[in-house]
Design a protein around this motif. Structure first.
Motif, PDB file in Angstrom:
ATOM      1  N   UNK A   1       0.841  -1.195   0.000  1.00  0.00           N
ATOM      2  CA  UNK A   1       0.000   0.000   0.000  1.00  0.00           C
ATOM      3  C   UNK A   1       0.877   1.246   0.000  1.00  0.00           C
ATOM      4  N   UNK A   2       0.598   2.127  -0.886  1.00  0.00           N
ATOM      5  CA  UNK A   2       1.372   3.376  -0.960  1.00  0.00           C
ATOM      6  C   UNK A   2       0.587   4.494  -0.272  1.00  0.00           C
ATOM      7  N   UNK A   3       1.250   5.162   0.615  1.00  0.00           N
ATOM      8  CA  UNK A   3       0.631   6.280   1.316  1.00  0.00           C
ATOM      9  C   UNK A   3       1.152   7.596   0.733  1.00  0.00           C
ATOM     10  N   UNK A   4       0.226   8.464   0.342  1.00  0.00           N
ATOM     11  CA  UNK A   4       0.603   9.792  -0.152  1.00  0.00           C
ATOM     12  C   UNK A   4      -0.288  10.822   0.536  1.00  0.00           C
ATOM     13  N   UNK A   5       0.044  12.076   0.319  1.00  0.00           N
ATOM     14  CA  UNK A   5      -0.779  13.136   0.902  1.00  0.00           C
ATOM     15  C   UNK A   5      -2.109  13.281   0.175  1.00  0.00           C
ATOM     16  N   UNK A   6      -2.258  12.518  -0.942  1.00  0.00           N
ATOM     17  CA  UNK A   6      -3.510  12.551  -1.699  1.00  0.00           C
ATOM     18  C   UNK A   6      -4.472  11.449  -1.254  1.00  0.00           C
TER      19      UNK A   6
ATOM     20  N   UNK B   1      -7.703   9.314 -22.308  1.00  0.00           N
ATOM     21  CA  UNK B   1      -7.916   8.093 -21.524  1.00  0.00           C
ATOM     22  C   UNK B   1      -8.066   8.472 -20.058  1.00  0.00           C
ATOM     23  N   UNK B   2      -9.244   8.192 -19.509  1.00  0.00           N
ATOM     24  CA  UNK B   2      -9.573   8.658 -18.155  1.00  0.00           C
ATOM     25  C   UNK B   2      -8.938   7.827 -17.048  1.00  0.00           C
ATOM     26  N   UNK B   3      -8.337   6.727 -17.384  1.00  0.00           N
ATOM     27  CA  UNK B   3      -7.726   5.883 -16.365  1.00  0.00           C
ATOM     28  C   UNK B   3      -6.487   5.200 -16.902  1.00  0.00           C
ATOM     29  N   UNK B   4      -6.207   4.005 -16.369  1.00  0.00           N
ATOM     30  CA  UNK B   4      -5.096   3.197 -16.872  1.00  0.00           C
ATOM     31  C   UNK B   4      -5.619   1.801 -17.186  1.00  0.00           C
ATOM     32  N   UNK B   5      -5.022   1.177 -18.190  1.00  0.00           N
ATOM     33  CA  UNK B   5      -5.350  -0.224 -18.520  1.00  0.00           C
ATOM     34  C   UNK B   5      -4.251  -1.115 -17.974  1.00  0.00           C
ATOM     35  N   UNK B   6      -4.655  -2.109 -17.226  1.00  0.00           N
ATOM     36  CA  UNK B   6      -3.712  -3.024 -16.584  1.00  0.00           C
ATOM     37  C   UNK B   6      -3.858  -4.416 -17.181  1.00  0.00           C
ATOM     38  N   UNK B   7      -2.740  -5.052 -17.452  1.00  0.00           N
ATOM     39  CA  UNK B   7      -2.749  -6.394 -18.048  1.00  0.00           C
ATOM     40  C   UNK B   7      -3.414  -7.386 -17.107  1.00  0.00           C
ATOM     41  N   UNK B   8      -4.419  -8.086 -17.617  1.00  0.00           N
ATOM     42  CA  UNK B   8      -5.133  -9.066 -16.787  1.00  0.00           C
ATOM     43  C   UNK B   8      -5.915 -10.007 -17.687  1.00  0.00           C
ATOM     44  N   UNK B   9      -5.612 -11.273 -17.602  1.00  0.00           N
ATOM     45  CA  UNK B   9      -6.370 -12.270 -18.356  1.00  0.00           C
ATOM     46  C   UNK B   9      -7.788 -12.365 -17.803  1.00  0.00           C
TER      47      UNK B   9
ATOM     48  N   UNK C   1      -9.378   6.652 -10.885  1.00  0.00           N
ATOM     49  CA  UNK C   1      -9.510   7.319  -9.580  1.00  0.00           C
ATOM     50  C   UNK C   1     -10.032   8.737  -9.838  1.00  0.00           C
ATOM     51  N   UNK C   2     -11.108   9.110  -9.121  1.00  0.00           N
ATOM     52  CA  UNK C   2     -11.677  10.449  -9.271  1.00  0.00           C
ATOM     53  C   UNK C   2     -11.780  11.116  -7.899  1.00  0.00           C
ATOM     54  N   UNK C   3     -11.603  12.430  -7.884  1.00  0.00           N
ATOM     55  CA  UNK C   3     -11.694  13.209  -6.641  1.00  0.00           C
ATOM     56  C   UNK C   3     -12.731  14.320  -6.863  1.00  0.00           C
TER      57      UNK C   3
ATOM     58  N   UNK D   1      -0.315   8.417  -9.978  1.00  0.00           N
ATOM     59  CA  UNK D   1       0.116   9.234  -8.850  1.00  0.00           C
ATOM     60  C   UNK D   1      -0.151   8.517  -7.518  1.00  0.00           C
ATOM     61  N   UNK D   2      -1.113   7.575  -7.559  1.00  0.00           N
ATOM     62  CA  UNK D   2      -1.559   6.929  -6.320  1.00  0.00           C
ATOM     63  C   UNK D   2      -1.070   5.484  -6.179  1.00  0.00           C
TER      64      UNK D   2
END
Length: 376
Positions: A242-247, A277-285, A361-363, A372-373
């Motif tokens: 888990x990555x912790x950021x100020x966001x 592109x509003x997000x990211x595409x991740x490789x996944x079968x 991810x939307x804020x 970034x997250x």
């Protein structure tokens, strides 16, 4: 007088004539009788000859049939004899083959037994049981699932043997460890005991001692635990992913992260136009497990246009995450979700060119860059 003489002469002539006629008639009848007798004898002789001819023919036919029968009988006898001889030869050949097979099988068993005996006498226990945490270099396209199938090692064992590495992101050239046998290599810590490890990992104490040829534990030493239960062991390291950021605090939605399409402008793979592109595409079968990036409440779970099957989770501080193109949704609208909880299976629903996970991810309604997250 003259009348009397004529009468006498007439009588004599009549008598002579009668006698001649009688003789002639007798001879004629005798001739006819002889002719009839001759004809009868001829016919009889002909019948006899014909009968004899028929008899001879019958005899010849009978003899021929008898001869044929004898020949046929002789041929059948010869055939039977030949068949018996062939059968006997075949049986002898079969017996010889069986004897040969048995002999070869025995030779193989003897040879194999000797090889095993030679092997037992020439190597020690450590060589018989090769326990190694083999080093493997990640190549393009690798996934933990594929490596698990290739090396016949459970994915949990791969993760547990690389507890100090983040295997949610597989970087090309990154080195990881894969055990050569099902299990994990564990570093002894202060306070560890055989009984404690046996209870924690559900591995028999005798097995631990035999696999590692040890009678006591040394702090810092690594031992092999065969086919242990590692679910609790792995759960204690989840925070490392888990990555912790100020966001905000977000974890990766997939166990192994591999980016196929980044955030921002790109040429759409289906529409063939440059779009944002509003997000990211991740490789996944198809069928890859998807987990929640953060705790929250499911605000949408269903099909939505080009997204295909979609899950939206509302989080605190105005954040929401979206998981699209799913093959299976395993949560319901209004359900409370914890971080890293299984929520779906990836797929290829909606407007896509192939299976993958689209993640956003939307804020407060504004699209954010997931890179970034997330931890890659």
């Amino acid at each position: 007088m003259k009348k009397g003489k004529k009468l006498v002469i007439g009588i004599l002539v009549f008598l002579v004539t009668s006698i001649f006629y009688r003789e002639f008639t007798l001879k004629n009848n005798e001739a006819k009788n002889n002719e009839v007798i001759e004809n009868k004898e001829t016919e009889k002789n002909g019948e006899v000859a014909e009968t004899e001819t028929l008899a001879i023919e019958k005899v010849e036919v009978t003899e021929k049939k008898v001869g044929e029968k004898i020949v046929s009988t002789q041929e059948n006898s010869t055939k039977v004899i030949e068949e018996k001889v062939t059968q006997n030869l075949a049986e002898e050949s079969t017996l010889e083959d069986l004897e040969l097979e048995n002999k070869i099988a025995k030779e193989w068993d003897d040879q194999e037994g000797q090889e095993l005996a030679d092997l037992d006498s020439s190597i020690d226990l450590e060589e018989k049981i090769v326990l190694e945490n083999m080093e493997y270099v990640i190549k393009k396209g690798d996934t933990i699932s594929d490596l698990s199938k290739e090396y016949k090692i459970k994915t949990d064992y791969i993760y547990a043997n690389n507890i100090d590495k983040n295997l949610r992101v597989l970087q090309i050239g990154k080195k990881i460890n894969i055990p050569t046998e099902p299990g994990i290599f564990y570093s002894i810590k202060k306070g560890d005991t055989f009984e404690g490890l046996s209870k924690r990992f559900e591995v028999d104490v005798k097995t631990i001692k035999e696999d590692n040829e040890i009678d006591r534990l040394l702090v810092g030493a690594k031992i092999f635990l065969r086919e242990p239960k590692v679910s609790r062991y792995l759960s204690s390291f989840k925070q490392e992913y888990v990555k912790k950021t100020n966001l905000g605090t977000f974890s990766n939605p997939l166990m192994a992260m591999s980016l196929t399409s980044s955030f921002g402008s790109r040429k759409h793979p289906v529409l063939k136009k440059v779009l944002n592109h509003a997000g990211v595409d991740l490789k996944a079968k198809t069928g890859t497990k998807v987990v929640s990036a953060r705790e929250g409440v499911v605000s949408f779970a269903g099909r939505a246009s080009g997204y295909g099957k979609l899950i939206i989770i509302k989080h605190s501080d105005g954040y929401e995450t979206r998981y699209a193109h799913l093959s299976q949704i395993d949560v319901k609208k209004g359900q409370k979700i914890s971080q890293n909880q299984h929520i779906a299976l990836s797929g290829a629903t909606g407007r896509v060119s192939g299976p993958h996970l689209h993640f956003e991810i939307r804020k407060n309604g504004k699209i954010e860059n997931p890179l970034t997250y997330l931890k890659f």
